[in-house]
Every structure is written in structure tokens, then in C-alpha cells.
Design an enzyme around this catalytic site. Sequence first.
Site, PDB file in Angstrom:
ATOM      1  N   SER B  54       0.867  -1.173   0.000  1.00 58.70           N
ATOM      2  CA  SER B  54       0.000   0.000   0.000  1.00 58.70           C
ATOM      3  C   SER B  54       0.905   1.225   0.000  1.00 58.70           C
ATOM      4  CB  SER B  54      -0.880  -0.022   1.252  1.00 58.70           C
ATOM      5  OG  SER B  54      -1.903   0.926   1.124  1.00 58.70           O
ATOM      6  N   GLU B  55       0.715   2.121  -0.972  1.00 56.68           N
ATOM      7  CA  GLU B  55       1.717   3.178  -1.166  1.00 56.68           C
ATOM      8  C   GLU B  55       1.778   4.199  -0.026  1.00 56.68           C
ATOM      9  OE1 GLU B  55      -0.672   2.440  -3.383  1.00 56.68           O
ATOM     10  OE2 GLU B  55      -1.594   4.227  -4.253  1.00 56.68           O
ATOM     11  N   ASN B  56       0.793   4.158   0.885  1.00 55.69           N
ATOM     12  CA  ASN B  56       0.894   5.048   2.041  1.00 55.69           C
ATOM     13  C   ASN B  56       1.858   4.519   3.100  1.00 55.69           C
ATOM     14  OD1 ASN B  56      -1.202   3.067   2.295  1.00 55.69           O
ATOM     15  ND2 ASN B  56      -1.816   4.023   4.195  1.00 55.69           N
TER      16      ASN B  56
END
Lengths: 231, 226
Positions: B54-56
Site C-alpha cells: 500500500s503506497e501510504n
Amino acid sequence: MKQIYTSFHEVVKDVTDGSTLMVGGFGLVGIPENLILALRDSGVKHLTVISNNCGVDDWGLGLLLQNKQIDKMIGSYVGENKEFEHQVLSGELEVELVPQGTLAERIRAGGAGIPAFYTPAGVGTPIAEGIEVRTFNNKEYLLQTALKADYSLVRAAVGDTQGNLIYNKTAQNFNPIIAAAGNVTIAEVERLVEPGDLHPAQIHTPGIYVQRLIDGKQEKRIEKLTLTQLA
Amino acid sequence: MIKQKQFDKTLIRERIAKRAEQEIVSGSYVNLGIGMPTMVANYIQTGKEVVLQSENGLLGIGRFPYEQEVDPDLINAGKETVTAITGASYFSSAESFAMIRGGHIDLAILGGMEVSEKGDLANWMIPGKMIKGMGGAMDLVHGAKKIVVIMDHVNKQGEAKILKSCTLPLTGKNVVNRIITDRAVIDVEDKGLVLVEVAEGFSIEEIMESTEAALHVSESIQIGTY
């Protein structure tokens, strides 16, 4: 060595009109809630804000929008906010959209003393207009410049009085890179502890990047509650 | 009538998501885009070992939490509350995109508005409508080793979404490897688009007619695979 504050109003008091701010967080996760509230109350205007998102209508950076305190926003996704749309369409708010990885790297570069770098994100898209393109190993890249801020506002789970910070889970996000890219970095921590209470190997942000600390209770609003239902 | 339509839409999304799941190889690191791509996680077959990024700032997304497990500090890139799997890690946004840009993610499955025969992707902006931002899509299309776009084969007006060239502003140029729609699986190759699978209920001719770009038919084409 670090300035420890007890009043959120005091800790942001010298933020003047026209300042450039970086604000940590992804969505509403990891945002410095109380520092944003204090900025809203201070009424400081004509801000340039660098942050991945711009809050929602009634929380986070959305509060500064509602109060018309932001002139320019640099971010990657601003779709959760109706007031944002209204102000962009009426010309009150300038927006610069940056691919999320480019935004993160521009901020990282700002704190790391790198003036610019090349990245493939955005080649052949509208964001490449007016930007230098260079080919390395037969692949095109865009030149992107570093970002710095007058004030960086971050939120950590724990901080010690030396300014060392540890973030919780995905509340880390942009916070450590933003902490390093501010001329003055203000850390809002959920818990303030004494030096030695944190394990040195587990520090995310070394204290050198932080000038001011204040502890505050977090509301931690949830944007999209999604659950697995018990059978 | 409306209810019937929504039901069909759910079934179509399910069909696309299930077919897209077959792209995931056991032992790989995968990034699923927001919306329909996130649904692909619901269909990951038992026994497949997959780590979702998840890019966060999370490697190892787990299922959605039970009510008592909810942690407001733990979300996916769609800002939904999630859990983390055993062996997960958290990191900064710069680290997250270093792993994306650096070619460490095996597969990204993304949504699409239009794809061209050269593999250009448009999925972030419709001129004249409010611009919400590209998020991490422009970085992902250049970073992941394989880019699969999943979308409806035609738009609400019944017009082709797989075009000679995109009409909407691009997310990335020459970046898509495979397109999976409710009707077909199409590969982007040097010679152009190659039709490799046709979904149940459609013929090769129907796929050709509902695709603006020219399609080569694969010698090993499979009909009715999903």
C-alpha cells in the site's frame, strides 16, 4: 536543547502571512490535528501548503481552506474535499498536482540537500509541460526540483525531549521526510517522554530535524471505516 | 430496473476481479489500485502467498479489521481501515515510492478510463471536470515490473475504451502490459494489441467490434475462459 511548548497557540504564533508550510499525513492519518486547529485560530493567511491531501471539509487542512487561509496547495490527491473544488473553480485557490512518489521525493530531496533529480513519473503526460526531459539508458525522465518549507508540521506517536520521534503504523507516511525539510519543524506528539525512554535503534526521525515539541490529545477521525463482519 | 442494473454491475466487477486474480503469481509483491483493483484481494486463492503493498507505507495489507481491532492509524491507500499481516512492515512515503520506482513490485493492477494500442494509459483526469489528482498512479505505471489494467470493455455509452490513441490526458505513455475487461484479455506487444482470451458470452467478432484499436488474434487464443 529543544523548545517544549504547552500551548498550541504559542507554538505556531510566529507563523506569518505568506509562509510556506509542509504538513504531514495521508488522508486524515498522521495529521498534526492540534497544530492545524491552532493555525485556524491564529487566522494566518496567504499560506502555501505542501501536503499529500487537503483534509476533508470539516477536519484537517480542510479547516484552513474553509477559513480561506490557503492561497496555494501542492499535493497529489485532493478529491475528498468539496470546498477545495469550489475555491479552485472560483480562482481563489491555486493548485499544483504532483505524482505522489515525486512529491515524496521532492520533499525528501529538500531535507537531504539535493536540489533536483530525475524521475520517470509523468513523462508524456500533462504534468511534463515545460519540464526538462532527459534520456538515461533509452528511457525518458523528468527533472524535478526539491521542496523546502518555512515550517514543517508533523505528528508522531511518541517523542522525547531531544526531538527523537517514533510514528505509529501508517501514520508515518510523509511525516519523517517533512520533518527534515522544514526550516522550523514543529512536532505534535501523542506522548512526550524523557531521553533514554526510546530505544535509539527504533527512532524514525532523529532529533536533529525537530526544533519544537508539544504533546496533544488526538481525535484521530476515521475517513472510511471498513470492517470484516463477524460471522 | 435500476436494481437489476446494479446487480449486473456487481457481477461484471466480480468477473473482472476474479480473472485479474489469476495474474497474481504466488510469492510476489503486488500493488492493487483504488476501487475495483482493491476487490481483487477478495479472490486471492488459498495457498497463494502474496504480499500486498500500500503506497501510504505498508507492505503486507491484511483483511479489513473486526470492529474491536480498528486502529485509526492503520489504513490502505484508499483510506479504508485495514489490518496488517504477520510479517508486515511500515515505512515512509519516500521509502514506499523508492520500492515502487526501483522496480521491486512484481505487479500492479490498476483501473483505467482509456488504454491505447501502444499501451498508453489514461485514468486520472477528465478535462472540464474537477481534477482530483493522480495520487500514486503516475509513479506506479513506471515502477512495477508488470502493469495490468482492469476496466469495462466499453463505457456507459457503449463506446470503446481501448483506442488507437487515448483522448484523455495520459497517466503514462507505453506502460500497460495487459488489459483485462469484462469481455476479453488483451496483451500489449511491440506489434500492437493481441487478443489472448475471450470471456464467456462473447465472440472474437464482438470483441473486435467493441474495440477501436486493431487487434491481432493470438494463435493460442482461448474462448470462454472466464
